[in-house]
Design a protein around this motif. Structure first.
Motif, short mmCIF file in Angstrom:
data_model
loop_
_atom_site.label_atom_id
_atom_site.label_comp_id
_atom_site.label_asym_id
_atom_site.label_seq_id
_atom_site.Cartn_x
_atom_site.Cartn_y
_atom_site.Cartn_z
N UNK A 164 0.83 -1.21 0.00
CA UNK A 164 0.00 0.00 0.00
C UNK A 164 0.86 1.25 0.00
N UNK A 165 1.86 1.28 0.89
CA UNK A 165 2.74 2.44 0.98
C UNK A 165 4.19 1.96 1.05
N UNK A 166 5.08 2.71 0.40
CA UNK A 166 6.50 2.36 0.42
C UNK A 166 7.33 3.61 0.22
N UNK A 167 8.58 3.50 0.59
CA UNK A 167 9.53 4.59 0.42
C UNK A 167 10.88 4.00 0.08
N UNK A 168 11.43 4.40 -1.08
CA UNK A 168 12.72 3.88 -1.54
C UNK A 168 12.74 2.34 -1.54
N UNK A 169 11.69 1.76 -2.08
CA UNK A 169 11.55 0.30 -2.19
C UNK A 169 11.36 -0.41 -0.86
N UNK A 170 11.26 0.34 0.25
CA UNK A 170 10.96 -0.26 1.54
C UNK A 170 9.46 -0.17 1.79
N UNK A 171 8.78 -1.29 1.82
CA UNK A 171 7.33 -1.33 1.99
C UNK A 171 7.00 -1.30 3.48
N UNK A 172 6.17 -0.35 3.91
CA UNK A 172 5.84 -0.25 5.33
C UNK A 172 4.34 -0.37 5.60
N UNK A 173 3.52 -0.40 4.55
CA UNK A 173 2.09 -0.68 4.71
C UNK A 173 1.67 -1.68 3.64
N UNK A 174 0.83 -2.65 4.03
CA UNK A 174 0.42 -3.67 3.07
C UNK A 174 -0.85 -4.36 3.55
N UNK A 175 -1.45 -5.13 2.64
CA UNK A 175 -2.62 -5.95 2.98
C UNK A 175 -2.34 -7.37 2.50
N UNK A 211 7.50 1.89 -11.22
CA UNK A 211 7.20 2.58 -9.97
C UNK A 211 6.86 1.63 -8.83
N UNK A 212 6.80 0.35 -9.12
CA UNK A 212 6.38 -0.62 -8.11
C UNK A 212 7.57 -1.07 -7.25
N UNK A 213 7.36 -1.30 -5.96
CA UNK A 213 8.43 -1.84 -5.11
C UNK A 213 8.52 -3.36 -5.19
N UNK A 214 7.58 -3.98 -5.92
CA UNK A 214 7.55 -5.43 -6.02
C UNK A 214 8.67 -5.94 -6.93
N UNK A 215 9.13 -7.15 -6.65
CA UNK A 215 10.13 -7.78 -7.49
C UNK A 215 9.50 -8.56 -8.62
N UNK A 216 10.33 -9.08 -9.51
CA UNK A 216 9.85 -9.90 -10.62
C UNK A 216 10.62 -11.22 -10.60
N UNK A 217 10.04 -12.21 -11.25
CA UNK A 217 10.66 -13.53 -11.32
C UNK A 217 11.99 -13.46 -12.07
N UNK A 218 12.90 -14.39 -11.75
CA UNK A 218 14.18 -14.39 -12.46
C UNK A 218 13.99 -14.79 -13.92
N UNK A 219 12.87 -15.44 -14.26
CA UNK A 219 12.62 -15.78 -15.66
C UNK A 219 11.54 -14.90 -16.28
N UNK A 220 11.24 -13.75 -15.66
CA UNK A 220 10.19 -12.87 -16.17
C UNK A 220 10.50 -12.36 -17.57
N UNK A 221 11.77 -12.18 -17.90
CA UNK A 221 12.16 -11.68 -19.21
C UNK A 221 12.66 -12.78 -20.13
#
Length: 497
Positions: free
Chosen positions: A156-167, A248-258
């Motif tokens: 939900x909320x993050x700063x510099x890729x550090x997520x501090x709010x989530x559901x 813009x997302x702080x989420x990661x992607x799979x190592x085979x995403x590309x």
């Protein structure tokens, strides 16, 4: 009782269409996410399991009409995630804390949660799905760890890729209805707030309407407010791969995403390799009367088909072939061409997923990996180290969260500052031949002692190295004649003369 009545009223209004259900979690307040990311996660999950319907359901025509079969797969999504996970975290990794009290407390929490085994599994899921979360909670006066996959975590909320709010959404079924439990982790005016909600869906596709929490989770509170925390009570882990799906997302992607196109090509080639033996088996050309005939329902014409399940070809009216003549046809199998094509695609896939060329090979019988010995300059080792940096930071955040919860519930009296160090296993990256040559040259140049060289090459303690060195000296002494004995023999020979 009053809330149950309201809930029942809501259910009735939904049935008659006067109250609209919430279609998605994104329809709730404060949730704004890129749905494309979660659609991609579903694709990565399917490929990791080894079956993605859009790729692996193959439609084809036969004499009996259209058919469908499942394409064979090498399941390289699973193989690559598993291989990287085993390189990054295994039983040789050690987590050290410079404070004995904190260290003992963390070790006890990890032991009662079987952390090493579960963490290894979820590191693999992390590489496959693009991320995972570990969330500590208290149960029966003990701190437990909840491991969450990427599809059950929405930032939900993050700063510099550090997520501090989530559901954290969790779906379950009761009878014929689907329910969704939402666990919110929020910050409000310096307080850490955990909220629990349950939604009921009528059609199984929408999020639905809010229903009483106590009906499903009687031991959970609807809202918990915590003072004094400095960080969120969860730690997010992700691969060290830049997210090029949502910048813009702080989420990661799979190592085979590309590497999805390459994955599809590998499965296509592997499926073709197996079909080569089925479709390329020996056949016999026979007269036309020996082959089945079907009537086209549109044109009414008689058509003949080659059916892969048949043992014969149709003999068409060409040349001077005798009507009663039978011909044996042997098709040359393209085994080596298929193996070469699969290996070329495996090398491309290795490069796209952070492995060195040649890591994965196919010999026609099985898929093999070659990561037993890796040079420190190899792509595999560099990728391994880059992932370790991110995982180490997340482990430090997890330990801080566990300690904060332990202090909150009076389980530990911890200092404000302590240092956490994660020692990953780098032994797999040793090039023994190069290491031995380097240590030999250093000893010959007088820049290294033999004992230190033994410690470095064989990976033993100083005491063990000293014992090995002593054994070497004793063996050399037994093999070489004693100098005094040689002098005595020389003197004896001189007297005889």
């Amino acid at each position: 009782m009053f809330q149950r009545i309201i809930t029942a009223l809501k259910r009735g209004l939904v049935k008659i269409g006067l109250l609209k259900e919430i279609e998605k979690i994104t329809g709730l307040k404060d949730v704004s996410i890129n749905e494309e990311m979660f659609q991609k996660i579903e694709v990565w999950k399917a490929l990791y399991k080894g079956y993605y319907s859009e790729w692996h359901d193959v439609q084809y025509q036969t004499i009996d009409g259209p058919k469908q079969r499942k394409m064979l797969t090498l399941n390289m999504a699973k193989t690559s995630a598993s291989e990287m996970a085993s390189l990054v975290y295994n039983e040789k990794c050690e987590i050290s804390i410079d404070n004995e009290t904190v260290s003992d407390f963390i070790n006890s929490v990890f032991k009662q949660n079987k952390f090493d085994k579960k963490f290894q599994d979820y590191v693999e899921y992390m590489f496959a799905h693009g991320g995972m979360v570990i969330k500590p909670y208290v149960e029966n006066d003990r701190i437990m760890l909840s491991f969450v996959t990427a599809d059950c975590f929405i930032p939900i909320s993050w700063r510099n890729d550090t997520i501090y709010e989530a559901v954290f959404p969790y779906e379950f079924k009761r009878r014929d209805k689907k329910y969704t439990h939402l666990e919110w982790h929020l910050w409000e005016n310096g307080q850490y707030v955990i909220r629990n909600e349950v939604y009921e869906s009528q059609n199984g596709t929408d999020l639905g309407i809010k229903v009483p929490l106590a009906e499903f989770f009687p031991n959970l509170e609807e809202e918990v407010r915590i003072d004094g925390l400095k960080q969120s009570l969860f730690a997010y882990f992700k691969p060290n791969v830049a997210n090029n799906i949502d910048l813009q997302s702080p989420l990661g992607i799979s190592i085979f995403a590309n590497a999805l196109d390459t994955l599809k090509a590998i499965d296509t080639a592997f499926d073709s390799f197996h079909r080569e033996f089925r479709l390329g088996r020996k056949r016999i050309i026979v007269p036309a009367y020996a082959v089945k005939t079907v009537i086209d329902p549109d044109s009414g014409k008689a058509l003949r088909y080659f059916d892969s399940t048949d043992e014969t070809y149709e003999a068409f009216a060409f040349g001077d072939m005798d009507k009663s003549e039978f011909k044996d046809v042997s098709v040359e199998l393209r085994v080596e061409e298929h193996i070469a094509a699969i290996n070329a695609l495996l090398n491309l896939f290795a490069m796209q997923t952070g492995f060195s060329s040649g890591t994965f090979t196919f010999d026609g019988q099985s898929m093999k990996t070659a990561t037993e010995v890796i040079s420190e300059q190899s792509k595999t080792f560099k990728s391994k180290q880059s992932h370790e940096n991110i995982i180490e930071e997340a482990l430090q955040e997890l330990i801080d969260s566990i300690v904060a919860m332990g202090v909150l519930y009076g389980m530990i009296n911890a200092p404000e500052e302590y240092e956490v160090t994660v020692s990953f296993d780098d032994s797999i990256a040793e090039d023994k031949g190069a290491e031995i040559n380097q240590q030999t040259q250093l000893v010959a140049a007088g820049m290294q002692s033999k004992k230190r060289a033994i410690m470095k090459v064989q990976g033993v303690t100083e005491e063990e190295a000293q014992q090995i060195l002593q054994e070497i000296i004793e063996e050399e002494r037994r093999q070489s004649p004693d100098l005094n004995e040689l002098r005595a023999q020389s003197a004896l020979f001189g007297q005889e003369e």
